[in-house]
Design a protein around this motif. Structure first.
Motif, mmCIF file in Angstrom:
data_model
loop_
_atom_site.group_PDB
_atom_site.id
_atom_site.type_symbol
_atom_site.label_atom_id
_atom_site.label_comp_id
_atom_site.label_asym_id
_atom_site.label_seq_id
_atom_site.Cartn_x
_atom_site.Cartn_y
_atom_site.Cartn_z
ATOM 1 N N GLN A 85 0.844 -1.195 0.000
ATOM 2 C CA GLN A 85 0.000 0.000 0.000
ATOM 3 C C GLN A 85 0.880 1.246 0.000
ATOM 4 O OE1 GLN A 85 -3.524 -0.528 0.358
ATOM 5 N NE2 GLN A 85 -3.804 1.590 -0.224
ATOM 6 N N ASN A 86 0.594 2.170 -0.888
ATOM 7 C CA ASN A 86 1.308 3.441 -0.972
ATOM 8 C C ASN A 86 0.256 4.516 -1.202
ATOM 9 O OD1 ASN A 86 3.088 5.522 -1.343
ATOM 10 N ND2 ASN A 86 4.039 4.685 -3.175
ATOM 11 N N GLU A 87 -0.280 5.055 -0.086
ATOM 12 C CA GLU A 87 -1.398 5.995 -0.114
ATOM 13 C C GLU A 87 -2.585 5.344 -0.812
ATOM 14 O OE1 GLU A 87 -0.050 9.827 -1.432
ATOM 15 O OE2 GLU A 87 1.599 9.836 0.003
ATOM 16 N N ASN A 88 -3.095 5.929 -1.913
ATOM 17 C CA ASN A 88 -4.263 5.329 -2.579
ATOM 18 C C ASN A 88 -3.863 4.421 -3.743
ATOM 19 O OD1 ASN A 88 -3.391 7.382 -4.242
ATOM 20 N ND2 ASN A 88 -5.443 7.967 -4.888
ATOM 21 N N LYS A 89 -2.572 4.087 -3.823
ATOM 22 C CA LYS A 89 -2.070 3.181 -4.861
ATOM 23 C C LYS A 89 -1.514 1.922 -4.207
ATOM 24 C CE LYS A 89 -0.750 6.669 -8.256
ATOM 25 N NZ LYS A 89 0.338 7.062 -9.180
ATOM 26 N N LEU A 90 -1.465 0.851 -4.991
ATOM 27 C CA LEU A 90 -0.897 -0.403 -4.531
ATOM 28 C C LEU A 90 0.252 -0.769 -5.463
ATOM 29 C CD1 LEU A 90 -1.821 -2.304 -2.201
ATOM 30 C CD2 LEU A 90 -2.841 -3.734 -3.941
ATOM 31 N N TYR A 91 1.426 -1.001 -4.869
ATOM 32 C CA TYR A 91 2.590 -1.417 -5.664
ATOM 33 C C TYR A 91 2.589 -2.930 -5.786
ATOM 34 C CZ TYR A 91 7.296 -2.301 -7.251
ATOM 35 O OH TYR A 91 8.370 -2.738 -7.985
ATOM 36 N N LEU A 92 2.761 -3.433 -6.996
ATOM 37 C CA LEU A 92 2.792 -4.862 -7.278
ATOM 38 C C LEU A 92 4.220 -5.256 -7.611
ATOM 39 C CD1 LEU A 92 0.268 -6.796 -9.434
ATOM 40 C CD2 LEU A 92 2.695 -7.035 -9.901
#
Length: 178
Positions: A85-92
């Motif tokens: 989780q990175n604020e409102n983004k998700l790192y894959l």
């Protein structure tokens, strides 16, 4: 709140899965076994190590990080992906499928589960970095709705994950979720 994935073969990994995930990632990305699949980095980075146990445990124990695992009928992990989780983004990242099983839909199912999970945790975007020379893999992600952002940065070699056989850089891909 517990999240139940649409696919019954997919669930959240725990620290008990760390060693099996480490072995899977190293087999899928590096060395001769990786060359049995199509998504490896073995021709770009020498060595047999993509991750070590400390890296896996760090990601499994981090507050905003999970691993999804895909298990087969024998309860073996044959695919995984790390989501942060990175604020409102998700790192894959650390997305892998056993090399001999690549091309059979496991990766597609894991990617869909990652997107389900992203929506569940309130993320409106999934993003990732991919080595720019991995055109076939980039094309696969684009076919799943991911787009290049134009962002690029150097892939800095470290003392753990292998020697680069040429200069490498990452590009960023992302997908907006509904």
């Amino acid at each position: 709140m517990i999240f139940i994935f649409t696919n019954p073969n997919i669930s959240l990994a725990t620290t008990k899965d760390a060693k099996e995930i480490e072995v899977l990632l190293n087999r899928a990305y590096r060395g001769e076994t990786a060359k049995l699949g199509w998504t490896h980095e073995a021709n770009l980075i020498a060595g047999n190590v993509r991750v070590n146990d400390a890296m896996i445990l760090e990601n499994l124990n981090a507050k905003d990080s999970v691993f999804l695992k895909y298990i087969n009928e024998q309860n073996e992990i044959i695919g995984c992906v790390n989501l942060k989780q990175n604020e409102n983004k998700l790192y894959l990242g650390m997305f892998s499928v056993q090399p001999m099983l690549q091309g059979n839909g496991v990766g597609k199912k894991l990617l869909l589960a990652a997107e389900e999970y992203a929506v569940h945790v309130g993320s409106n975007t999934i993003y990732m970095t991919v080595i720019s020379l991995r055109r076939e893999l980039i094309h696969w992600y684009k076919s799943k709705g991911y787009k290049e952002t134009g962002e690029r940065h150097a892939f800095v070699e470290d003392a753990i994950t292998g020697t680069h056989l040429q200069k490498l850089e990452f590009i960023t891909l992302e997908k907006l979720l509904n």
